[in-house]
Scaffold this motif. Sequence first.
Motif, mmCIF file in Angstrom:
data_model
loop_
_atom_site.group_PDB
_atom_site.id
_atom_site.type_symbol
_atom_site.label_atom_id
_atom_site.label_comp_id
_atom_site.label_asym_id
_atom_site.label_seq_id
_atom_site.Cartn_x
_atom_site.Cartn_y
_atom_site.Cartn_z
ATOM 1 N N GLN A 158 35.067 2.256 -14.637
ATOM 2 C CA GLN A 158 34.533 3.544 -14.786
ATOM 3 C C GLN A 158 32.830 3.090 -14.924
ATOM 4 O O GLN A 158 31.935 2.436 -15.902
ATOM 5 C CB GLN A 158 35.391 4.528 -15.847
ATOM 6 C CG GLN A 158 34.541 5.674 -15.661
ATOM 7 C CD GLN A 158 35.055 6.566 -16.500
ATOM 8 O OE1 GLN A 158 35.176 6.449 -18.290
ATOM 9 N NE2 GLN A 158 35.340 7.584 -16.749
ATOM 10 N N ASP A 159 32.234 3.548 -13.739
ATOM 11 C CA ASP A 159 30.575 4.180 -13.785
ATOM 12 C C ASP A 159 30.391 5.111 -14.610
ATOM 13 O O ASP A 159 31.200 6.377 -15.247
ATOM 14 C CB ASP A 159 30.615 4.516 -12.020
ATOM 15 C CG ASP A 159 28.790 4.909 -12.472
ATOM 16 O OD1 ASP A 159 27.921 5.478 -12.892
ATOM 17 O OD2 ASP A 159 28.606 3.840 -11.276
ATOM 18 N N THR A 162 27.877 7.577 -13.423
ATOM 19 C CA THR A 162 28.930 9.599 -12.106
ATOM 20 C C THR A 162 30.379 9.277 -12.264
ATOM 21 O O THR A 162 30.927 10.051 -12.719
ATOM 22 C CB THR A 162 28.859 8.982 -10.895
ATOM 23 O OG1 THR A 162 29.968 8.030 -10.936
ATOM 24 C CG2 THR A 162 27.736 8.165 -10.090
ATOM 25 N N LYS A 163 30.681 8.328 -13.692
ATOM 26 C CA LYS A 163 31.947 8.454 -14.347
ATOM 27 C C LYS A 163 33.103 8.182 -13.501
ATOM 28 O O LYS A 163 34.657 8.727 -13.366
ATOM 29 C CB LYS A 163 32.445 9.801 -15.149
ATOM 30 C CG LYS A 163 31.503 10.186 -15.910
ATOM 31 C CD LYS A 163 31.217 8.826 -17.620
ATOM 32 C CE LYS A 163 30.107 9.361 -18.325
ATOM 33 N NZ LYS A 163 30.308 8.731 -19.168
ATOM 34 N N VAL A 164 32.930 7.444 -12.084
ATOM 35 C CA VAL A 164 34.340 7.691 -11.435
ATOM 36 C C VAL A 164 34.740 6.647 -11.475
ATOM 37 O O VAL A 164 34.360 5.453 -12.278
ATOM 38 C CB VAL A 164 32.984 7.442 -10.219
ATOM 39 C CG1 VAL A 164 33.897 7.287 -8.758
ATOM 40 C CG2 VAL A 164 32.997 8.669 -9.486
ATOM 41 N N THR A 166 37.852 2.763 -10.758
ATOM 42 C CA THR A 166 37.786 2.190 -9.394
ATOM 43 C C THR A 166 38.485 1.490 -9.660
ATOM 44 O O THR A 166 38.585 0.672 -10.890
ATOM 45 C CB THR A 166 36.547 1.207 -9.074
ATOM 46 O OG1 THR A 166 34.990 2.598 -8.817
ATOM 47 C CG2 THR A 166 36.458 0.516 -7.810
#
Length: 168
Positions: A158-159, A162-164, A166
Motif C-alpha cells: 500500500q502506497d 495515496t493509500k492505493v 498493489t
Amino acid sequence: MSKSVKINNVTYENVPKVEVPLSAGDGNAVFWDTTGATGGAADVLTGKTVFGSGGAVAGSMPNNGAQTETISKVADSIKIKAGYHNGNGTVSLDSAEKAKIISANIKAGVSILGVTGSSTVVDTSDATAAAGTIVTGNTAYVGGQKVTGSLTLVKVTQDSTTKVLTIA
C-alpha cells in the motif's frame, strides 16, 4: 409327595417309596410315589425316559450341547435354540469385523463397544474449502477427501501517500 400304604392290614403313613424283594432273591424293586411329578416330555432330553404320575415319559427336548454363533453384520441377531445347552456356548463378533473396531476407524466423540474414537477422525462433510483457497503446498480435508492447495502467495503493498493497494 408321600402316601399312606396298607400292608397286611397295617397302615404306614407318609411313605415316599416302597421296596419289594425280587423273586430271584437278588435285590429289590423300588417304587416311588410320583403323584407330585410335574415334568413332561419337553422337560426331558430326547433319548431319555423318566417316570411320572402317568407312567413312563419319553423325552423330546433337543440336546443342543454348546451353541456357538458369530455376528458379522450390524443387523445380525442370534436366535437361541430351544432345548438343553451345556453352558459352554458362545456368541462372538466375527474376527474380521472385530479387527475393524479400532480407534482410527471411529469418529471423535463416538464410542463403539468400548473403543473410543480418535481425535484425528473428524466429520469433514460441512467443509467448504477448495484447492484455490488453500495455499500451494498445504493440504486440507473437505468432504472426506484430501485437497491440495493451488493458491499462490501474493504480495500486497500500500502506497503510504495515496493509500492505493498493489497486488503482485
